[in-house]
Scaffold this motif. Structure first.
Motif, short mmCIF file in Angstrom:
data_model
loop_
_atom_site.label_atom_id
_atom_site.label_comp_id
_atom_site.label_asym_id
_atom_site.label_seq_id
_atom_site.Cartn_x
_atom_site.Cartn_y
_atom_site.Cartn_z
N ASP A 21 0.83 -1.21 0.00
CA ASP A 21 0.00 0.00 0.00
C ASP A 21 0.86 1.26 0.00
OD1 ASP A 21 -2.29 -1.55 -0.04
OD2 ASP A 21 -2.63 -1.39 2.13
N PHE A 22 1.94 1.25 0.78
CA PHE A 22 2.83 2.41 0.84
C PHE A 22 3.51 2.64 -0.51
CE2 PHE A 22 7.18 4.00 1.35
CZ PHE A 22 6.89 5.29 1.76
N VAL A 23 4.06 1.56 -1.09
CA VAL A 23 4.78 1.70 -2.36
C VAL A 23 3.84 2.18 -3.47
CG1 VAL A 23 6.04 0.42 -4.14
CG2 VAL A 23 6.57 0.04 -1.74
N LEU A 24 2.59 1.71 -3.46
CA LEU A 24 1.64 2.16 -4.48
C LEU A 24 1.34 3.65 -4.38
CD1 LEU A 24 -0.86 -0.84 -4.61
CD2 LEU A 24 0.75 -0.12 -6.38
N THR A 25 1.46 4.23 -3.19
CA THR A 25 1.23 5.67 -3.06
C THR A 25 2.37 6.48 -3.66
OG1 THR A 25 2.25 5.83 -0.86
CG2 THR A 25 -0.11 5.35 -0.95
N ILE A 26 3.55 5.87 -3.80
CA ILE A 26 4.71 6.56 -4.34
C ILE A 26 4.60 6.72 -5.86
CG2 ILE A 26 7.22 6.39 -4.70
CD1 ILE A 26 7.38 4.89 -2.05
N PHE A 27 4.09 5.71 -6.54
CA PHE A 27 4.05 5.71 -8.00
C PHE A 27 2.74 6.29 -8.51
CE2 PHE A 27 6.83 2.15 -6.84
CZ PHE A 27 7.99 2.56 -7.47
N PRO A 28 2.83 7.26 -9.43
CA PRO A 28 1.61 7.83 -9.99
C PRO A 28 0.99 6.87 -11.02
CG PRO A 28 3.52 8.80 -11.03
CD PRO A 28 4.03 7.88 -9.94
N GLY A 29 -0.27 7.09 -11.32
CA GLY A 29 -0.93 6.30 -12.37
C GLY A 29 -1.87 5.26 -11.81
N MET A 30 -2.47 4.54 -12.73
CA MET A 30 -3.46 3.54 -12.36
C MET A 30 -2.78 2.27 -11.86
SD MET A 30 -6.83 4.42 -14.00
CE MET A 30 -7.35 2.78 -13.79
N GLU A 31 -3.42 1.63 -10.93
CA GLU A 31 -2.93 0.36 -10.38
C GLU A 31 -3.30 -0.77 -11.33
OE1 GLU A 31 -4.11 -2.48 -6.65
OE2 GLU A 31 -4.19 -0.32 -6.37
N LYS A 32 -2.37 -1.72 -11.54
CA LYS A 32 -2.63 -2.89 -12.37
C LYS A 32 -2.39 -4.14 -11.54
CE LYS A 32 -1.28 -0.77 -16.71
NZ LYS A 32 -0.42 -0.86 -17.89
N GLU A 33 -3.22 -5.15 -11.73
CA GLU A 33 -3.07 -6.40 -11.00
C GLU A 33 -2.75 -7.49 -12.01
OE1 GLU A 33 -5.72 -9.36 -8.18
OE2 GLU A 33 -6.33 -7.29 -8.43
N TYR A 34 -1.65 -8.20 -11.77
CA TYR A 34 -1.24 -9.29 -12.63
C TYR A 34 -1.39 -10.60 -11.85
CZ TYR A 34 0.77 -5.63 -15.51
OH TYR A 34 0.95 -4.52 -16.29
N LEU A 35 -2.08 -11.55 -12.43
CA LEU A 35 -2.32 -12.82 -11.78
C LEU A 35 -1.42 -13.90 -12.37
CD1 LEU A 35 -6.22 -12.67 -11.77
CD2 LEU A 35 -4.65 -11.92 -9.98
N SER A 36 -1.10 -14.89 -11.58
CA SER A 36 -0.29 -16.00 -12.08
C SER A 36 -1.03 -17.30 -11.81
CB SER A 36 1.07 -16.02 -11.39
OG SER A 36 0.91 -16.29 -10.02
N SER A 37 -0.57 -18.35 -12.48
CA SER A 37 -1.20 -19.65 -12.33
C SER A 37 -0.14 -20.73 -12.44
CB SER A 37 -2.25 -19.83 -13.42
OG SER A 37 -2.81 -21.13 -13.33
N ASP A 38 -0.32 -21.79 -11.66
CA ASP A 38 0.61 -22.91 -11.72
C ASP A 38 0.19 -23.95 -12.76
OD1 ASP A 38 2.12 -21.81 -9.73
OD2 ASP A 38 1.15 -22.91 -8.14
N THR A 39 -1.00 -23.79 -13.32
CA THR A 39 -1.48 -24.74 -14.31
C THR A 39 -1.92 -24.00 -15.56
OG1 THR A 39 -3.73 -24.64 -13.46
CG2 THR A 39 -2.31 -26.36 -12.55
N CYS A 40 -2.04 -24.74 -16.65
CA CYS A 40 -2.47 -24.16 -17.91
C CYS A 40 -3.79 -24.80 -18.30
CB CYS A 40 -1.42 -24.42 -18.99
SG CYS A 40 -1.93 -23.85 -20.62
#
Length: 51
Positions: A21-40
């Motif tokens: 939360d603190f680091v996100l306040t430092i960077f301007p712009g929209m927040e992006k969420e990247y998801l990962s998966s262990d399976t395909c």
């Protein structure tokens, strides 16, 4: 940039959330969420090649 060569170690998920939360306040712009998966999951009609 400072964070490129650094690691932040935190003992609990609560601490990680506070740091994130603190680091996100430092960077301007929209927040992006990247998801990962262990399976395909592929469509049944697609050919999936495994190496």
């Amino acid at each position: 940039m400072y964070f490129q060569n650094s690691a932040i170690l935190a003992p609990t998920l609560e601490s990680v959330e506070k740091v994130n939360d603190f680091v996100l306040t430092i960077f301007p712009g929209m927040e992006k969420e990247y998801l990962s998966s262990d399976t395909c999951q592929a469509d049944e009609n697609e050919d999936v090649q495994q190496e």
